[in-house]
Design an enzyme around this catalytic site. Structure first.
Site, PDB file in Angstrom:
ATOM      1  N   ASP A   5       0.813  -1.215   0.000  1.00  0.00           N
ATOM      2  CA  ASP A   5       0.000   0.000   0.000  1.00  0.00           C
ATOM      3  C   ASP A   5       0.846   1.265   0.000  1.00  0.00           C
ATOM      4  O   ASP A   5       0.535   2.227  -0.660  1.00  0.00           O
ATOM      5  CB  ASP A   5      -0.924   0.007   1.223  1.00  0.00           C
ATOM      6  CG  ASP A   5      -1.854  -1.187   1.238  1.00  0.00           C
ATOM      7  OD1 ASP A   5      -2.733  -1.238   0.366  1.00  0.00           O
ATOM      8  OD2 ASP A   5      -1.682  -2.082   2.089  1.00  0.00           O
ATOM      9  N   HIS A  65       8.311  14.256  -0.320  1.00  0.00           N
ATOM     10  CA  HIS A  65       6.944  14.431  -0.796  1.00  0.00           C
ATOM     11  C   HIS A  65       6.208  13.107  -0.735  1.00  0.00           C
ATOM     12  O   HIS A  65       6.815  12.036  -0.666  1.00  0.00           O
ATOM     13  CB  HIS A  65       6.881  15.074  -2.193  1.00  0.00           C
ATOM     14  CG  HIS A  65       7.817  14.495  -3.209  1.00  0.00           C
ATOM     15  ND1 HIS A  65       8.690  15.257  -3.926  1.00  0.00           N
ATOM     16  CD2 HIS A  65       8.017  13.220  -3.611  1.00  0.00           C
ATOM     17  CE1 HIS A  65       9.389  14.473  -4.754  1.00  0.00           C
ATOM     18  NE2 HIS A  65       8.983  13.245  -4.577  1.00  0.00           N
ATOM     19  N   ASP A 114      14.127  13.211   0.314  1.00  0.00           N
ATOM     20  CA  ASP A 114      15.268  13.797  -0.390  1.00  0.00           C
ATOM     21  C   ASP A 114      16.550  13.447   0.361  1.00  0.00           C
ATOM     22  O   ASP A 114      16.820  13.990   1.438  1.00  0.00           O
ATOM     23  CB  ASP A 114      15.086  15.319  -0.466  1.00  0.00           C
ATOM     24  CG  ASP A 114      16.181  15.978  -1.300  1.00  0.00           C
ATOM     25  OD1 ASP A 114      17.195  15.288  -1.614  1.00  0.00           O
ATOM     26  OD2 ASP A 114      16.024  17.170  -1.631  1.00  0.00           O
ATOM     27  N   GLU A 159       4.693  12.787   6.656  1.00  0.00           N
ATOM     28  CA  GLU A 159       4.380  12.324   5.299  1.00  0.00           C
ATOM     29  C   GLU A 159       3.344  11.194   5.322  1.00  0.00           C
ATOM     30  O   GLU A 159       2.473  11.132   4.458  1.00  0.00           O
ATOM     31  CB  GLU A 159       5.655  11.862   4.578  1.00  0.00           C
ATOM     32  CG  GLU A 159       6.700  12.965   4.383  1.00  0.00           C
ATOM     33  CD  GLU A 159       6.185  14.164   3.582  1.00  0.00           C
ATOM     34  OE1 GLU A 159       5.342  13.989   2.697  1.00  0.00           O
ATOM     35  OE2 GLU A 159       6.636  15.302   3.878  1.00  0.00           O
ATOM     36  N   HIS A 214      -0.044  12.537   5.408  1.00  0.00           N
ATOM     37  CA  HIS A 214      -0.577  12.898   4.088  1.00  0.00           C
ATOM     38  C   HIS A 214      -1.086  11.671   3.354  1.00  0.00           C
ATOM     39  O   HIS A 214      -2.167  11.683   2.769  1.00  0.00           O
ATOM     40  CB  HIS A 214       0.513  13.545   3.231  1.00  0.00           C
ATOM     41  CG  HIS A 214       0.825  14.957   3.627  1.00  0.00           C
ATOM     42  ND1 HIS A 214      -0.137  15.891   3.903  1.00  0.00           N
ATOM     43  CD2 HIS A 214       2.028  15.586   3.782  1.00  0.00           C
ATOM     44  CE1 HIS A 214       0.451  17.041   4.200  1.00  0.00           C
ATOM     45  NE2 HIS A 214       1.761  16.889   4.142  1.00  0.00           N
TER      46      HIS A 214
END
Ligand code: ZN
Ligand code: ZN
Length: 896
Positions: free
Chosen positions: A550, A576, A586, A609, A612
């Site tokens: 997932d 991101h 990053d 993250e 999100h």
């Protein structure tokens, strides 16, 4: 600013009133107006009683004013002499009970030796008295005020301790109250804040205050000294801006200062707040606030290297203020104001239309939503709303976590989104885009999307309207108006539709900075942190085909992992994530392990993250993990209350059945050498346990923990019951499982192999508790009658500890002993847990995801028609106790 304190001046003390002094230190000018007046009554009778010590078993004082009444009786010289020469010594052969230090000091000035000055509350004092006193003594004499406080008389009566009460003073409205208020308003105008100190203060002043303030009423921040007063204010329709966390000058002043500065203050959860020694200046009503029992202990952090409590608090407040400034700057930028980080008038004007800070009113979701660019003038717009506002006419500058410098079009090009028919180009930051994707069903992937309305329907029944209301309330404060709109148009929120999610750190995407084991460990922790506060469970999956995983995580630099977004080198963007998808970090950033003290905490970035991925947008609320800006690393950071509510809004609360729940009571020495009784609440399920922080109404950070970590030597896979026999003669803790039971050695924190009485453990229940049939479902000890109540199937067995046998007439049918208050609303049998809560001063029977509260003496005193031991209508456990969430077994033993 001018602040009006509706209270009596502190008597018997010189110098300025502590409340005035404390508020002055915050730069505010406070004025006292006395609300109540006291009149001594029945002093002749009091005098007679005082000079007949032989007719009484002792004295009880729970207010300084009652001692003052005694002093009045001794004013005549010959009385005073008689008292000093013989009477006081006769009294001193008997106990002189007092509730607090102030009363104790006054009692000492009468030449009497006080007892119980550390008890602090009438409830604890009554327990001390019950411990010490017999049923056969002459009655204890209790001079008291006219406003009835039934805690102590009720407790003594129930335990058969004879008591004689005499009302020696009466409370009434202060004769000059209205005149004083008028003068104040004429001279000063309406104050910025008005603080109430008692429910009667509210009743006596409200009408006059409303009349005098006129239109300015809505501008005034109303403050409460405690929960009872707060409730009275609300009942009278006042908007309560703040409530002191404790009834002290410091706490009240801090709350008022914050309310005046920020327009609102986080609501305090009043279900569990403990008070220290009662303050001499509090009037009778206030003592109603002091009904609480023993103190809840602080929760020691168990397995993660979080800082000590004190440090933790400092750290939090420090971070909170940094976070506040940073969030404020964000808000100013978004609002087109200079980003000063100073909460100035211009900022206030934008964010602050006065509104109640205590979220006790539902936002009406049917109200038309204001245009999205009107955040400055919207009537709904309050400070808290504004901070959660995601104004979709602006691009959120995601300066550090996300995608700061890329223009919206570069990344979120709508055409791209549609053309890339898989899930890879949907970024969390742009709510319009999410909208768009939902509306166009262009998300042609295997991911399952579920709307909020489905979820609400799916997870709640009609009878759970309280939970629905609560969630709506959170909804109102959590989400932006653009999201309201979507909610209304039934496009809803998106969230994973399953509760078990697989994740993997992909092999081509390891970080070059931390060992692979460290990276995986940190991700496991990050997932666990969301698991601790939601029904979701996460499991690392290193085997399944990648497309079945997932959430895939990877590190990269510049162009990376076939991603269509470049990373920007060191600084700016750290990572991101895709909604319901993958996370890229990053690797040009200096990622570090938790508590490294430098660099960027990979754990913190990962938790953000993952938020999100699970469906949470950015939040500009101080303290949220979803703030777009990375805040310097704090060790032991955690999901705050609103983050918890945000994720639970998407995925629901946590429920499940428990094996047992109990308050663990022990004696502790304070740094000042006083012995205090403290407790903590535990919920047990299978081999795990949670410490429940009643005062915060949530579980301890980092829980659940494996049973054997907390309770050494008890069965690892769970227990049926916990019983703490706690009487004058005995102090023993037992765990029950199957046909056996263990006695627990609190001092050495492990089960006894052999206890001081020579019993070896485990023992058979049938041996230790003759007449009780094992295995039992659950049990609890009732201190009020020294009985253990064992539950088995449909029967309840009351075991008399002193007599070491079943009480007469037992076993009984549970329905007979605990009759339903509402016919048919009853667990019938096979109870999971029976829990006596010191926080709620009530017994709860738990079964499945529901609980029933047992009618207590206080309920019956208020509502005499309730049956004895009646079961109030059931509620869902997750309506009452929050965040008791499972984590995946593979994550159970992680420590931070
Ligand atoms: Zn990427
Ligand atoms: Zn973000």
């Amino acid at each position: 600013m001018h602040i009006l304190l509706l209270k009596e001046p502190r008597d018997g003390e010189s110098g300025p009133d502590p409340y005035i002094k404390e508020l002055a230190s915050h730069g505010h000018k406070a004025t006292l107006i006395p609300v109540l007046s006291f009149k001594f009554v029945s002093l002749n009778t009091l005098s007679d009683k005082l000079f007949q010590p032989e007719k009484h078993g002792g004295l009880i004082f729970t207010s300084p004013r009652a001692v003052e009444a005694v002093k009045m009786c001794l004013e005549a010289e010959e009385r005073r002499e008689e008292w000093n020469s013989s009477v006081k010594d006769k009294w001193n052969t008997k106990p002189i009970y007092v509730v607090g230090k102030a009363t104790a000091a006054l009692v000492q000035s009468l030449g009497l030796n006080p007892l119980g000055e550390d008890t602090g509350t009438a409830d604890v004092l009554s327990r001390l008295i019950i411990e010490r006193e017999d049923k056969n003594i002459p009655p204890l004499f209790f001079p008291c005020g006219s406003i009835k406080r039934e805690v102590l008389p009720t407790a003594l009566r129930e335990n058969g301790v004879p008591l004689e009460t005499l009302t020696v003073y009466q409370t009434a409205e202060h004769p000059d109250l209205e005149k004083n208020l008028k003068n104040y308003f004429t001279e000063q105008g309406a104050p910025a804040s008005i603080a109430f100190f008692s429910p009667s203060g509210v009743r006596f002043c409200l009408e006059v205050v409303q009349r005098l303030s006129g239109e300015q009423l809505t501008q005034i921040k109303f403050a409460a000294i405690g929960p009872t007063t707060q409730d009275e204010m609300k009942a009278e329709g006042l908007c309560v801006s703040c409530t002191a966390e404790k009834p002290t000058a410091e706490h009240l002043a801090a709350a008022i200062a914050k309310a005046l500065q920020y327009g609102f203050i986080k609501p305090v959860n009043w279900e569990e707040i403990q008070f220290e020694d009662s303050d001499a200046s509090f009037n009778d009503d206030f003592l109603d606030d002091l009904h609480d029992t023993i103190q809840e202990g602080t929760s020691v952090h168990h397995s993660r290297d979080a800082p000590q409590d004190g440090e933790h608090d400092d750290h939090n407040s420090l971070t909170e203020s940094q976070a506040f400034i940073s969030a404020l700057k964000e808000f100013q930028t978004l609002s087109g104001l200079p980003a000063t980080g100073v909460f100035d008038e211009a900022t206030k004007a934008v964010m602050n239309k006065p509104r109640c800070g205590v979220p006790d009113k539902e936002i009406n979701l049917d109200t038309p939503v204001a245009p999205e660019n009107s955040s400055a003038s919207d009537t709904e717009n309050s400070f808290s709303d504004a901070f959660n506002e995601t104004d979709s006419n602006n691009t959120i500058s995601d300066s550090s976590f996300g995608t700061a410098n890329s223009s919206v079009d570069d990344i979120f090009n709508v055409n791209d989104t549609e053309s890339v028919s898989n899930d890879t180009s949907m970024n969390y930051t742009d709510l319009n885009l999410i909208d768009h994707v939902v509306n166009n069903t262009s998300l042609n992937s295997s991911r399952e999307i579920k709307t909020d309305s489905q979820m609400v329907n799916g997870s709640m029944n009609a009878h759970q309207s309280e939970a629905v209301r609560r969630r709506k309330r959170h909804l109102a404060t959590l989400v932006s108006k653009s999201r309201h709109k979507r909610d209304l148009s039934e496009t809803g929120y998106m969230a994973f539709s399953k509760q078990m999610l697989k994740w993997r750190l992909i092999g081509e995407g390891y970080s070059s900075q931390l060992s692979i084991e460290d990276q995986r460990y940190i991700f496991r922790l990050a997932f666990r942190m969301w698991s601790e506060v939601s029904p979701l469970e996460f499991v690392e999956d290193t085997r399944s085909p990648l497309e079945d995983v997932d959430i895939r995580l990877g590190f990269g630099t510049g162009r990376h992992l076939g991603c269509n977004q470049r990373f920007d080198g060191t600084g700016q963007e750290f990572a991101h994530a895709w909604f319901l998808g993958d996370i890229h970090f990053d690797d040009d950033e200096h990622f570090t392990a938790p508590n490294a003290g430098s660099g960027i905490s990979l754990l913190k970035v990962a938790v953000h993250e993952i938020g999100h991925v699970l469906g949470l947008p950015h939040s500009y609320r101080a303290g949220s993990i979803m703030q777009p800006s990375y805040l310097p690393q704090e060790s032991g950071f955690e999901m705050d209350w609103m983050d918890r509510k945000a994720i639970q809004h998407l995925y629901g609360g946590c429920n499940g059945q428990f094996n047992t729940a109990f308050d663990w009571i022990r004696k502790e020495k304070t740094p000042y050498g006083e012995v205090v009784i403290r407790f903590n609440t535990y919920f047990l399920r299978d081999g795990w346990y949670w410490l429940y922080e009643n005062r915060n109404n949530r579980t301890r950070y980092g829980d659940p923990v494996a049973l054997q970590v907390g309770w050494r030597g008890i069965p690892m896979d769970g227990v049926d019951a916990y019983v703490h026999v706690w009487s004058r003669k005995r102090d023993a803790v037992y765990f029950f499982k199957g046909a056996q039971f263990w006695r627990y050695d609190n001092e050495n924190d492990q089960v006894f192999r052999q206890d001081p009485e020579g019993h070896r453990y485990p023992r058979l229940i049938s041996e230790g508790f003759p007449g009780v049939f094992s295995p039992i479902d659950t049990a609890f000890y009732d201190r009020r009658d020294s009985r253990i109540y064992f539950f088995k199937n449909t029967l309840v067995y009351a075991f008399d500890v002193e007599a070491n046998s079943l009480a007469r007439g037992f076993p009984k049918n549970i329905r007979v002993f605990f009759p339903p208050v509402v016919s048919g609303d009853h667990p019938d049998g096979n109870i999971d847990a029976a829990y006596f809560s010191y926080t709620h001063n009530a017994i709860f029977l738990l079964k499945g995801t529901r609980f029933w509260q047992v009618v207590g003496s206080r309920d019956r005193w208020r509502r005499p028609f309730l049956p004895r031991n009646g079961l109030l209508p059931h509620k869902e456990v997750d309506q009452h106790w929050f965040d008791i969430c499972n984590v995946h077994p593979t994550a159970l033993k992680l420590t931070r």
